[in-house]
Design a protein around this motif. Structure first.
Motif, PDB file in Angstrom:
ATOM      1  N   TRP A  89       0.822  -1.206   0.000  1.00  0.00           N
ATOM      2  CA  TRP A  89       0.000   0.000   0.000  1.00  0.00           C
ATOM      3  C   TRP A  89       0.855   1.254   0.000  1.00  0.00           C
ATOM      4  O   TRP A  89       1.949   1.263   0.578  1.00  0.00           O
ATOM      5  N   GLY A  90       0.309   2.295  -0.635  1.00  0.00           N
ATOM      6  CA  GLY A  90       0.912   3.608  -0.496  1.00  0.00           C
ATOM      7  C   GLY A  90       0.378   4.298   0.739  1.00  0.00           C
ATOM      8  O   GLY A  90      -0.465   3.758   1.469  1.00  0.00           O
ATOM      9  N   GLN A  91       0.845   5.500   0.960  1.00  0.00           N
ATOM     10  CA  GLN A  91       0.483   6.228   2.167  1.00  0.00           C
ATOM     11  C   GLN A  91      -0.852   6.956   2.038  1.00  0.00           C
ATOM     12  O   GLN A  91      -1.408   7.393   3.045  1.00  0.00           O
ATOM     13  N   GLY A  92      -1.350   7.090   0.833  1.00  0.00           N
ATOM     14  CA  GLY A  92      -2.629   7.747   0.610  1.00  0.00           C
ATOM     15  C   GLY A  92      -2.474   9.206   0.223  1.00  0.00           C
ATOM     16  O   GLY A  92      -1.513   9.878   0.615  1.00  0.00           O
ATOM     17  N   THR A  93      -3.425   9.687  -0.561  1.00  0.00           N
ATOM     18  CA  THR A  93      -3.458  11.091  -0.949  1.00  0.00           C
ATOM     19  C   THR A  93      -4.909  11.570  -0.874  1.00  0.00           C
ATOM     20  O   THR A  93      -5.819  10.886  -1.336  1.00  0.00           O
ATOM     21  N   GLN A  94      -5.103  12.731  -0.286  1.00  0.00           N
ATOM     22  CA  GLN A  94      -6.442  13.238  -0.039  1.00  0.00           C
ATOM     23  C   GLN A  94      -7.005  13.907  -1.281  1.00  0.00           C
ATOM     24  O   GLN A  94      -6.336  14.747  -1.903  1.00  0.00           O
ATOM     25  N   VAL A  95      -8.228  13.545  -1.618  1.00  0.00           N
ATOM     26  CA  VAL A  95      -8.970  14.222  -2.683  1.00  0.00           C
ATOM     27  C   VAL A  95     -10.197  14.856  -2.045  1.00  0.00           C
ATOM     28  O   VAL A  95     -11.024  14.156  -1.444  1.00  0.00           O
ATOM     29  N   THR A  96     -10.300  16.168  -2.161  1.00  0.00           N
ATOM     30  CA  THR A  96     -11.434  16.908  -1.606  1.00  0.00           C
ATOM     31  C   THR A  96     -12.175  17.598  -2.737  1.00  0.00           C
ATOM     32  O   THR A  96     -11.559  18.291  -3.548  1.00  0.00           O
ATOM     33  N   VAL A  97     -13.483  17.375  -2.789  1.00  0.00           N
ATOM     34  CA  VAL A  97     -14.307  17.931  -3.865  1.00  0.00           C
ATOM     35  C   VAL A  97     -15.380  18.806  -3.232  1.00  0.00           C
ATOM     36  O   VAL A  97     -16.216  18.311  -2.466  1.00  0.00           O
TER      37      VAL A  97
END
Length: 127
Positions: free
Chosen positions: A117-125
């Motif tokens: 797994w990667g560390q994650g990236t936030q997507v805010t809409v």
């Protein structure tokens, strides 16, 4: 040691586009498939899109079909998720994942059988 590093998340308005990137490093030669998962607050993690290591057989979750495109740059060991016409319900942390097992493992148990797994990236809409 395998590393998956995501980038490209951010804050956008509904209808906008974003492209997420996931660059793999380390012992990646025996990976069989890559996937993008997402997890929104209070919700289970879900598989959004997946693709075989050789860039064949793309898979999309129903809610993103026609809006998201998964692709790979094999030479760069990078997997992309092009997201178009983003909606508020797409808002989540997006995680890159890889498997050395059968590609179908990505679709089992919301990623419970995935080891990388990667560390994650936030997507805010925003609406």
């Amino acid at each position: 040691q395998v590393r998956l590093v995501e980038s490209g998340g951010g804050l956008v308005q509904a209808g906008d586009s974003l492209r997420l990137s996931c660059t793999a490093s380390g012992r990646t030669s025996n990976f069989n498939a890559m996937g993008w998962f997402r997890q929104a607050p209070g919700k289970e993690r879900e598989l959004v899109a997946a693709i075989n290591w050789d860039s064949t057989n793309p898979y999309y979750e129903d809610s993103v079909k026609g809006r998201f495109t998964i692709s790979r740059d094999i030479a760069e060991d990078t997997t992309y998720l092009q997201m178009r016409n983003l909606k508020p319900e797409d808002m989540a942390i997006y995680y890159c994942a890889a498997t050395r097992g059968p590609p179908s493992i990505l679709r089992v148990g919301n990623g419970g059988l995935v080891h990388f797994w990667g560390q994650g990236t936030q997507v805010t809409v925003s609406s």
